[in-house]
Scaffold this active site. Structure first.
Site, PDB file in Angstrom:
ATOM      1  N   ASP A  14     -38.403 -43.448  -9.332  1.00  0.00           N
ATOM      2  CA  ASP A  14     -38.791 -44.236  -8.107  1.00  0.00           C
ATOM      3  C   ASP A  14     -38.877 -45.547  -8.578  1.00  0.00           C
ATOM      4  OD1 ASP A  14     -40.591 -43.811  -5.067  1.00  0.00           O
ATOM      5  OD2 ASP A  14     -40.030 -45.462  -5.949  1.00  0.00           O
ATOM      6  N   ASP A 108     -34.348 -45.382  -3.323  1.00  0.00           N
ATOM      7  CA  ASP A 108     -34.634 -45.574  -4.567  1.00  0.00           C
ATOM      8  C   ASP A 108     -35.168 -44.557  -5.191  1.00  0.00           C
ATOM      9  OD1 ASP A 108     -37.306 -45.546  -3.239  1.00  0.00           O
ATOM     10  OD2 ASP A 108     -38.126 -47.305  -4.498  1.00  0.00           O
ATOM     11  N   GLU A 109     -35.024 -43.448  -5.014  1.00  0.00           N
ATOM     12  CA  GLU A 109     -35.782 -42.236  -5.837  1.00  0.00           C
ATOM     13  C   GLU A 109     -34.776 -41.035  -5.905  1.00  0.00           C
ATOM     14  OE1 GLU A 109     -39.349 -40.374  -4.133  1.00  0.00           O
ATOM     15  OE2 GLU A 109     -38.692 -41.218  -2.048  1.00  0.00           O
TER      16      GLU A 109
HETATM   17  P1  TTP Z   1     -40.622 -46.842  -1.642  1.00  0.00           P
HETATM   18  O1  TTP Z   1     -40.160 -46.159  -3.067  1.00  0.00           O
HETATM   19  O2  TTP Z   1     -41.661 -46.026  -0.889  1.00  0.00           O
HETATM   20  O3  TTP Z   1     -41.368 -48.311  -1.872  1.00  0.00           O
HETATM   21  P2  TTP Z   1     -41.148 -49.550  -2.937  1.00  0.00           P
HETATM   22  O4  TTP Z   1     -39.984 -48.848  -3.989  1.00  0.00           O
HETATM   23  O5  TTP Z   1     -41.035 -50.801  -2.347  1.00  0.00           O
HETATM   24  O6  TTP Z   1     -42.356 -49.698  -3.678  1.00  0.00           O
HETATM   25  P3  TTP Z   1     -43.136 -48.577  -5.055  1.00  0.00           P
HETATM   26  O7  TTP Z   1     -43.200 -49.307  -5.845  1.00  0.00           O
HETATM   27  O8  TTP Z   1     -44.375 -48.100  -4.249  1.00  0.00           O
HETATM   28  O9  TTP Z   1     -42.245 -47.201  -4.924  1.00  0.00           O
HETATM   29  O10 TTP Z   1     -39.484 -47.274  -0.758  1.00  0.00           O
HETATM   30  C1  TTP Z   1     -38.144 -47.686  -1.358  1.00  0.00           C
HETATM   31  C2  TTP Z   1     -37.642 -48.764  -0.184  1.00  0.00           C
HETATM   32  O11 TTP Z   1     -37.494 -48.331   0.836  1.00  0.00           O
HETATM   33  C3  TTP Z   1     -38.737 -50.139  -0.256  1.00  0.00           C
HETATM   34  O12 TTP Z   1     -38.430 -51.057  -1.128  1.00  0.00           O
HETATM   35  C4  TTP Z   1     -38.340 -50.495   1.241  1.00  0.00           C
HETATM   36  C5  TTP Z   1     -37.808 -49.189   2.007  1.00  0.00           C
HETATM   37  N1  TTP Z   1     -38.844 -49.022   2.945  1.00  0.00           N
HETATM   38  C6  TTP Z   1     -38.967 -49.352   4.207  1.00  0.00           C
HETATM   39  O13 TTP Z   1     -37.940 -49.882   4.729  1.00  0.00           O
HETATM   40  N2  TTP Z   1     -39.914 -48.873   4.921  1.00  0.00           N
HETATM   41  C7  TTP Z   1     -40.997 -48.109   4.709  1.00  0.00           C
HETATM   42  O14 TTP Z   1     -41.894 -47.846   5.449  1.00  0.00           O
HETATM   43  C8  TTP Z   1     -40.982 -47.550   3.084  1.00  0.00           C
HETATM   44  C9  TTP Z   1     -42.165 -46.689   2.899  1.00  0.00           C
HETATM   45  C10 TTP Z   1     -39.781 -48.227   2.378  1.00  0.00           C
HETATM   46 MG    MG Z   2     -39.925 -47.128  -4.664  1.00  0.00          MG
END
Ligand code: TTP
Ligand code: MG
Length: 412
Positions: A14, A108-109
């Site tokens: 992720d 992103d995962e």
């Molecule tokens: P995530 O992997 O949940 O968040 P992140 O990568 O920003 O942070 P982390 O380090 O905790 O993984 O989500 C990936 C992307 O998806 C995030 O950068 C933006 C988008 N996203 C939204 O637009 N709205 C949301 O509510 C979430 C959870 C994510």
């Molecule tokens: Mg992320």
């Protein structure tokens, strides 16, 4: 000892603060500052934010007004989906070199099954470390990884030491690493179930592990109770499922003589889009994200992408977006075009987006025409049906050169 089930090695990756990290990469002066991706104001919500902003309590899905109050000094950016999709695809390409079994979960995962590649979890951790290094070196972004014998534990693990984390959870570590976590972390526990579990005094995964299954079943039903008990023991046998269907369709062509005439370039875009549209319709697919690849005479290469509001299988739609991308996001300077590629990803079956597609009568008419043309082409060959635009070839317009590479659509 009788042979047990084959032990698996599963990796979950992720990206850290994904959209925000990409923006920081593009504008390094933002590094170390609280950065929020989203629209400010009463109706806005936070997409994500940098870890510096998280210290103030800002998080994804928070109303922007709350975020503004918690962290007034934050820098705000509206977000650029096209760019994030491009980066996501670059990362996907790296993952594909690590294992043939990749299951993307979101932008992103992804899960990777390393069982055939890594003999044990220790080797899995080495592979994860290499993968993180490669992503850092090539994308200038950090990823967090979890390595475990199954998907559930791997996903929990990747989240434990974010950002830039790498955590392994062997079954022997379930008690130490999994049991202290809140019940909400169990896959299948949404807000409703969570409230019910909390109501029964079950707060942590340890509480679930220690609970009596019959009592748990009385709260949440027998099926969910047995599922939660298994997860709390660190058991999960869901397979990593890579998509079997095509992921993208593209067509590219290299020109013997660089294209310079804007009309010739435009025609080439249409030709590539035609090929992609035809292939989509042949496979009964529609696609959502249009990709453009341009290589200049000096080998500078751009890849650009834009996502449509509705999926399509029509060249008209594809070329419209390809033209936009070309006009807005390619800076050829004095160079000509050596290679041009058009593609589409985000594929689904034709039926999927039909409601909206068929609502548009004009689009449906174009689609019928396109299908008819496909049928004629199939019977009489490529030359039989040419769009008017393609036939506007003037005399002496030979500057397109000969194709070096095949322009047959490729599906992968
Ligand atoms: P995530 O992997 O949940 O968040 P992140 O990568 O920003 O942070 P982390 O380090 O905790 O993984 O989500 C990936 C992307 O998806 C995030 O950068 C933006 C988008 N996203 C939204 O637009 N709205 C949301 O509510 C979430 C959870 C994510
Ligand atoms: Mg992320």
């Amino acid at each position: 000892m009788p042979p047990g089930p084959v032990a698996r090695v599963i990796l979950h990756l992720d990206m850290d603060a994904f959209y925000a990290a990409v923006e920081v990469r593009e504008a390094p002066s933002l590094a170390g500052r609280p950065l929020i991706i989203g629209h400010r104001g009463r109706r806005g919500v936070v997409s994500t934010c940098s870890y510096e902003a998280r210290k103030f309590g800002v998080h994804s899905a928070m109303p922007s007004v709350t975020a503004e109050r918690l962290c007034p000094q934050a820098v705000w950016l509206p977000g650029r989906m096209d760019l994030y999709v491009e980066v996501s695809e670059e990362i996907r390409r790296i993952l594909d070199t690590v294992s043939p079994l990749v299951e993307p979960l979101s932008i992103d995962e992804a899960f990777l099954d390393l069982s055939g590649i890594a003999s044990d979890l220790t080797r899995g951790v080495e592979i994860a470390r290499d993968l993180k290094d490669r992503i850092r070196a090539t994308q200038r972004l950090t990823a967090s990884c979890g390595v475990a014998p199954n998907k559930f534990l791997a996903k929990v693990a990747s989240d434990l030491e974010k950002p830039d984390g790498l955590v392994v959870i062997p079954l022997a570590a379930v008690e130490a690493r999994l049991w202290p976590l809140p019940v909400g972390r169990l896959w299948g526990v949404g807000p409703k179930t969570e409230a019910r579990l909390l109501g029964a005094g079950l707060r942590t995964i340890r509480d679930i592990a220690a609970s009596d299954e019959a009592t748990l079943a009385a709260r949440v039903g027998a099926e969910l109770a047995s599922h939660l008990k298994a997860l709390a023991r660190g058991e999960d046998d869901r397979p990593v499922e890579s998509e079997r269907a095509a992921k993208s369709i593209s067509e590219e062509r290299t020109y013997g003589v660089d294209l310079r005439d804007p009309d010739a370039i435009d025609r080439a875009l249409l030709e590539r889009a035609e090929g992609v549209g035809r292939e989509l319709r042949r496979l009964g697919l529609v696609g959502r994200t249009v990709h453009l690849k341009v290589r200049a005479g000096d080998f500078t290469t751009w890849t650009r992408a834009r996502t449509l509001s509705e999926p399509t299988d029509l060249a008209e739609e594809i070329v419209r977006v390809a033209r936009e991308l070309f006009a807005e996001r390619i800076a050829l300077g004095r160079q000509g075009v050596r290679l041009l590629g058009v593609g589409i990803s985000g594929l689904g079956s034709e039926g999927a987006g039909q409601g909206a597609l068929f609502a548009d009568e004009a689009a449906e008419k174009v689609r019928r025409l396109a299908r008819a043309a496909d049928a004629v082409r199939e019977r009489f060959g490529e030359q039989a049906v040419q769009r008017a635009r393609l036939l506007q070839r003037g005399h002496g317009e030979k500057d397109e050169g000969d194709a070096e590479a095949s322009s047959l659509p490729s599906v992968d």
